[in-house]
Design an enzyme around this catalytic site. Structure first.
Site, PDB file in Angstrom:
ATOM      1  NE  ARG A 193      -7.501   2.774   4.595  1.00 17.99           N
ATOM      2  CZ  ARG A 193      -8.042   3.955   4.353  1.00 17.99           C
ATOM      3  NH1 ARG A 193      -7.288   5.040   4.368  1.00 17.99           N
ATOM      4  NH2 ARG A 193      -9.334   4.062   4.097  1.00 17.99           N
ATOM      5  CG  HIS A 244     -13.692 -10.414   5.104  1.00 17.29           C
ATOM      6  ND1 HIS A 244     -14.117 -11.663   5.500  1.00 17.29           N
ATOM      7  CD2 HIS A 244     -12.370 -10.372   5.356  1.00 17.29           C
ATOM      8  CE1 HIS A 244     -13.079 -12.328   5.988  1.00 17.29           C
ATOM      9  NE2 HIS A 244     -12.021 -11.568   5.912  1.00 17.29           N
ATOM     10  N   GLY A 296      11.108 -40.414  -4.225  1.00 16.74           N
ATOM     11  CA  GLY A 296       9.852 -40.537  -3.468  1.00 16.74           C
ATOM     12  C   GLY A 296       9.952 -39.623  -2.263  1.00 16.74           C
ATOM     13  CB  THR A 297       9.943 -35.926  -2.016  1.00 18.41           C
ATOM     14  OG1 THR A 297       8.759 -35.758  -2.802  1.00 18.41           O
ATOM     15  CG2 THR A 297      11.169 -35.681  -2.874  1.00 18.41           C
ATOM     16  CG  ASN A 298       4.872 -38.347  -0.574  1.00 10.52           C
ATOM     17  OD1 ASN A 298       5.130 -37.193  -0.873  1.00 10.52           O
ATOM     18  ND2 ASN A 298       3.894 -39.032  -1.113  1.00 10.52           N
ATOM     19  CG  ASP A 299       7.875 -43.433   2.168  1.00  5.94           C
ATOM     20  OD1 ASP A 299       7.019 -42.914   2.906  1.00  5.94           O
ATOM     21  OD2 ASP A 299       7.763 -44.585   1.703  1.00  5.94           O
ATOM     22  CE  LYS A 307      -3.800  -0.383   2.321  1.00  8.46           C
ATOM     23  NZ  LYS A 307      -4.731  -0.525   3.448  1.00  8.46           N
ATOM     24  CE1 TYR A 326       9.266 -38.817 -13.270  1.00  6.53           C
ATOM     25  CE2 TYR A 326      11.138 -39.301 -14.684  1.00  6.53           C
ATOM     26  CZ  TYR A 326      10.290 -39.664 -13.647  1.00  6.53           C
ATOM     27  OH  TYR A 326      10.465 -40.854 -12.992  1.00  6.53           O
ATOM     28  CD  GLU A 376      10.547 -45.360  -1.389  1.00  6.09           C
ATOM     29  OE1 GLU A 376       9.483 -44.822  -1.035  1.00  6.09           O
ATOM     30  OE2 GLU A 376      10.591 -46.376  -2.101  1.00  6.09           O
ATOM     31  CG  MET A 384      -2.990  -6.999   7.894  1.00  5.28           C
ATOM     32  SD  MET A 384      -1.917  -7.796   9.033  1.00  5.28           S
ATOM     33  CE  MET A 384      -0.828  -6.450   9.344  1.00  5.28           C
ATOM     34  NE  ARG A 408       5.007 -47.672  -5.038  1.00  5.42           N
ATOM     35  CZ  ARG A 408       4.493 -46.803  -4.164  1.00  5.42           C
ATOM     36  NH1 ARG A 408       5.208 -45.768  -3.763  1.00  5.42           N
ATOM     37  NH2 ARG A 408       3.259 -46.933  -3.714  1.00  5.42           N
ATOM     38  CB  SER A 416      11.331 -42.161  -9.431  1.00  4.07           C
ATOM     39  OG  SER A 416      10.213 -41.351  -9.202  1.00  4.07           O
ATOM     40  NE  ARG A 434       0.540 -43.527  -5.195  1.00  2.00           N
ATOM     41  CZ  ARG A 434      -0.117 -42.596  -5.893  1.00  2.00           C
ATOM     42  NH1 ARG A 434      -1.052 -42.949  -6.761  1.00  2.00           N
ATOM     43  NH2 ARG A 434       0.146 -41.312  -5.728  1.00  2.00           N
ATOM     44  N   GLY A 467      -8.584  -7.618   4.608  1.00  3.60           N
ATOM     45  CA  GLY A 467      -9.356  -7.803   5.843  1.00  3.60           C
ATOM     46  C   GLY A 467      -8.613  -8.435   6.997  1.00  3.60           C
ATOM     47  CB  CYS A 518       6.939 -40.092  -8.280  1.00  4.09           C
ATOM     48  SG  CYS A 518       7.720 -41.224  -7.120  1.00  4.09           S
ATOM     49  NE  ARG A 545      -6.421  -4.414  -2.245  1.00  8.68           N
ATOM     50  CZ  ARG A 545      -6.886  -4.586  -1.021  1.00  8.68           C
ATOM     51  NH1 ARG A 545      -6.076  -4.532   0.007  1.00  8.68           N
ATOM     52  NH2 ARG A 545      -8.160  -4.828  -0.811  1.00  8.68           N
TER      53      ARG A 545
END
Length: 885
Positions: free
Chosen positions: A96, A468, A779-782, A26, A863, A758, A107, A630, A777, A574, A105, A843, A352
């Site tokens: 403000r 809002h 396996g970023t979750n594990d 602002k 990829y 992983e 702040m 897999r 590949s 899977r 809305g 993946c 804005r």
């Protein structure tokens, strides 16, 4: 210290590298508009650095800052020829917030600051308008009482409503000077009753209280939730803008409004906005009065009587129109502008980049390229990839018979059905129980942010298209119908009534945020039509990006959806998901409960045709593209029966007693299955399982090849490898099975064998693993779970505490953590060193997260792979990553 506060006209602001970081969005825009010669009320910005100093100084302003603020006030006084606290011609201020990015809305704002029992008389004399002066004073007590002194707004609202009832009038504007006198007295009494202190009369005390309150609102609960939902770092802080007041509530030649340079709902190049005669800005945004339209065209389309601004104030409208065009050309983006008209003089209070729906964002970006305002690359960068989510989800099926019970304003597009709830708490509670809800409120306030996020849609009885509820819902991609004066809400009895029906909490309704309809019951939805603008933008993105985008899919339906959305293959199929089918689960359980290898092989033979059929379908749909399959990953106990009925069923099939089944279930139970007998460890113990799966894959490919049908390129992925020996043994198993099937069918099939990285050990020993793996590949979750030693399923209980305490800035399962990034980089470098041709992808869920995609692009992965509906998001994010390189 001397550059912590800057006047809007200060030449220093031109020299600041990232003005919005220092002055807030602002403040940066006010100083820019000042330099453009637009009518901006004089003022100054207290920078975001001061926010930091404020918190360091035990949430207090130090004496040096106080002196600087007083100096800046003197400059405003000179500019406007009024004095702060003066008893003849008092200067009044607005205070403000202004963070780096717009947080509508979230702040706090305070208007009419500088009024007290004495200056209100001076204002009345100076303007010869006692009603206006007292209306301004009661508004100030109400805002200051709420924001600075913590008195709940409803205490003030109830008093106003009672006054109107007693007098028999509908609108605030129908109350006269004597009414406001009475209300001022009552308001001050409420403040005293609730705070045990008199309302402050010292104007400087008011000012420093207001500045402190704005800084404190940065750490308010609602601001924290908004930051968390929108991934805004808490260390950014907020700036504070002090501006001389201009008044839209002095009479009928005054007005206030909010206007967008284009339509934020559909993106059309038409001015879109609302205004109120004889009102202050908060009245438009808070939705306490239903506003009128800016243009004659919008008024006619809405079929309303109230005059548009174009008709009631033609001269001022023309000036506003020219300024809007100038602002859009200057910022090269759709602008959201707040303005006030004081005695027919136009003032611009802020501009804005306007919040918009995903559909309109795409249309505006493509149109602006056509208009030669921006380049194709700028258009790609304009769109928040996550916002595309809302474009790819269903709308109402117009063929179904519907019962419309009421109408409101179409504030945020999309359709949603759910149970009616009247509080944010109930919305969250039911959402946690996986139930869809529609949050129904008279008007939403920033406190409702969590409930709005939990709800599938939002319905309000008051408020316009810029209230809002409307702005926040559009930002979140939630359907919203606002300002439905046809519904009467009774919070106490948890019901709302329309002319024809009474709806109780828990009843199901549907809202259509694109048309403003409120419908009884649940209405079927249809798949979204992807617009030509969307396709055009995506083709620009595809021309720019180097990173390929695949999908995680294992059903023919998901595979088809992903391909339609532009997926360039499957990065994770899977196979275990294919086992949960009712028909197959019995054979899977039979295989697990078998005592001998022969019994196991019999059960596996029953599964083989099912697996083969699935692969035939998937390989056909993904013809010409790679498909990474897999092999079985979860621990076997996940497939075992839980209920007594299922246990006795499987006992009959296998021909053993219920007691034996239960004993085998106990035997297979693991204390920590995530780190247990799963992935390639199953393949080592029971190679016949992996052999059956490979046989199904290669038999499916052989059948397609023999029938001269096009098919996908197979990549066989071994899960949970941590050692060179595991990948070597498993790769041999795949190659031997493939040879056997190819020999039987007299065909030759090309394929790759690789692994999922992983586990931290796999990343560190990637050079050894790459001797045998043709692709990695991630396996970023594990990998995230095993790097942190945190279970993804249980982390919800404490992750919020970690974010709250700034240990994590964001949930590491949503956006990839830097420690995990380090492990991925190590594996990439070591894998490439061993095998220059190694294919690299990701993946995990992070494959659909724009921030993580940017990292994947930087380190040179080939990829990313994500869920089908996130494919367009990943395509756009990959293009943005390439441009930002």
């Amino acid at each position: 210290m001397n550059k912590l506060i800057l006047n809007f006209k200060s030449k220093h602001s031109k020299k600041i590298k990232n003005p919005q970081n220092f002055l807030g969005g602002k403040g940066a825009n006010l100083s820019e508009m000042g330099r453009m010669g637009l009518p901006v009320p004089p003022g100054f910005t207290i920078s975001t650095n001061v926010c930091d100093l404020f918190y360091q100084n035990k949430k207090r302003l130090n004496s040096s800052l106080i002196n600087q603020i007083k100096k800046e006030l003197k400059i405003i006084e000179k500019d406007v020829r009024k004095k702060f606290g003066d008893l003849k011609n008092p200067l009044l201020l607005s205070v403000r917030s202004g963070a780096r990015v717009s947080m509508p809305g979230m702040m706090d704002t305070i208007l009419n600051l500088g009024l007290n029992d004495k200056t209100v008389k001076a204002l009345a004399n100076k303007t010869s308008n006692g009603r206006f002066a007292k209306d301004s004073y009661r508004r100030f007590i109400q805002m200051y009482g709420n924001v600075v002194l913590g008195v709940e707004s409803y205490h003030f609202e109830e008093l106003i409503e009672n006054y109107k009832l007693t007098k028999g009038v509908l609108l605030d504007t129908d109350l006269d000077e004597d009414d406001w006198d009475g209300l001022i007295k009552d308001f001050k009494n409420i403040v005293k009753e609730k705070t045990k202190k008199e309302f402050p009369q010292d104007v400087y005390k008011q000012l420093f209280g207001a500045i402190s309150a704005v800084f404190l609102s940065w750490e308010s609960n609602r601001a924290k939730i908004y930051r968390k939902l929108n991934q805004i770092p808490s260390e950014w802080g907020t700036a504070v803008n002090i501006q001389s007041m201009v008044f839209g509530n002095m009479g009928n030649d005054c007005a206030t409004g909010v206007v967008f340079t284009r339509n934020p709902s559909n993106g059309s190049n038409n001015i879109y906005g609302e205004y109120l005669i004889n009102a202050q800005g908060e009245d438009v945004v808070a939705g306490t009065r239903t506003p009128q339209y800016i243009t004659k065209k919008a008024k006619q389309e809405a079929k309303v009587e109230a005059l548009s601004m174009e008709e009631s104030m033609p001269k001022v409208y023309l000036e506003l129109y020219k300024i809007l065009k100038k602002l859009e050309e200057h910022y090269k983006d759709m602008q959201d502008v707040e303005f006030t008209v004081e005695n027919e003089k136009l003032w611009i209070l802020q501009t804005r980049s306007g919040k918009r729906t995903a559909k309109s964002a795409v249309k505006i970006a493509v149109d602006m390229v056509k208009e030669k305002l921006i380049s194709k690359k700028q258009a790609i960068l304009r769109i928040d990839p996550n916002s595309l989510d809302t474009l790819l989800h269903p709308t109402l099926d117009e063929k179904s018979s519907i019962e419309i019970i009421a109408n409101g304003l179409p504030a945020s597009p999309g359709a949603a059905s759910g149970k009616v709830v009247f509080t944010s708490e109930e919305a969250e509670r039911l959402n946690n129980m996986m139930q869809d809800v529609i949050l129904v409120r008279v008007e939403t306030s920033p406190e409702d942010i969590q409930g709005m996020h939990a709800a599938k849609g939002i319905l309000t009885a008051r408020g316009g298209m810029t209230s809002h509820a409307a702005v926040v819902a559009r930002g979140m991609g939630r359907p919203c119908v606002s300002g439905s004066s046809e519904i009467d809400i009774d919070y106490e009895n948890k019901i709302f009534k329309t002319a024809s029906i009474e709806i109780k909490e828990g009843d199901i309704i549907t809202i259509d945020g694109s048309s403003g309809r409120i419908i009884l019951g649940s209405v079927p939805t249809v798949k979204p039509e992807i617009s030509g603008d969307f396709s055009k933008l995506m083709s620009w993105a595809d021309n720019v990006r180097k990173l390929k985008v695949r999908t995680n899919a294992e059903t023919p339906l998901d595979t088809k959806v992903a391909r339609d959305f532009g997926a360039e293959g499957i990065g994770l199929c899977r196979t275990e998901h294919m086992f949960f089918d009712e028909e197959r689960i019995i054979s899977v359980r039979e295989m697990i409960l078998s005592k001998t290898k022969d019994d196991r092989l019999k059960a596996l033979l029953k599964l083989l045709p099912h697996q083969k059929k699935d692969f035939v379908e998937i390989f056909k749909i993904m013809h010409g593209l790679p498909v990474t399959v897999r092999l079985l990953d979860p621990p076997l106990h996940e497939f075992l029966p839980k209920s007594e009925k299922e246990i006795s069923e499987i006992a009959k099939v296998v021909g053993i007693s219920v007691k034996e089944v239960k004993s085998r279930i106990d035997e297979l139970h693991e204390q920590n299955p995530m780190l247990g007998h799963r992935g390639c460890r199953l393949g080592i113990s029971f190679p016949e399982i992996y052999e059956m799966q490979c046989e199904a894959i290669f038999k499916a490919l052989s059948e397609l090849k023999k029938n001269k049908q096009k098919f996908a390129f197979p990549e066989i992925m071994i899960p949970l490898v941590s050692t060179e020996a595991e990948i070597k043994i498993m790769k041999d198993l795949v190659i031997n099975t493939a040879r056997k099937v190819q020999k039987e069918n007299k065909v030759k099939i090309e394929f790759l064998v690789g692994t999922m990285i992983e586990l931290p050990r796999a990343a560190i020993k990637a050079k050894d693993i790459a001797k045998h793996a043709e692709f990695f590949s991630f396996g970023t979750n594990d990998l995230t779970q095993t790097t942190f030693g945190i279970s993804r399923d249980d982390s919800g209980k404490f992750l919020n505490d970690y974010i709250e305490n700034k240990i994590f800035s964001i949930d590491p399962f949503i956006s990839i953590d830097e420690g995990v990034e380090d492990l991925v980089e190590i594996a990439v470098a070591k894998g490439k060193k061993q095998n220059k041709k190694i294919k690299l992808g990701i993946c995990g869920e992070h494959g659909g997260d724009p921030k993580s995609i940017s990292f994947c692009s930087q380190i040179g992965l080939n990829y990313v792979s994500c869920s089908p509906y996130r494919v367009p998001i990943a395509r756009l994010a990959a293009a943005q990553a390439e441009i930002n390189k």
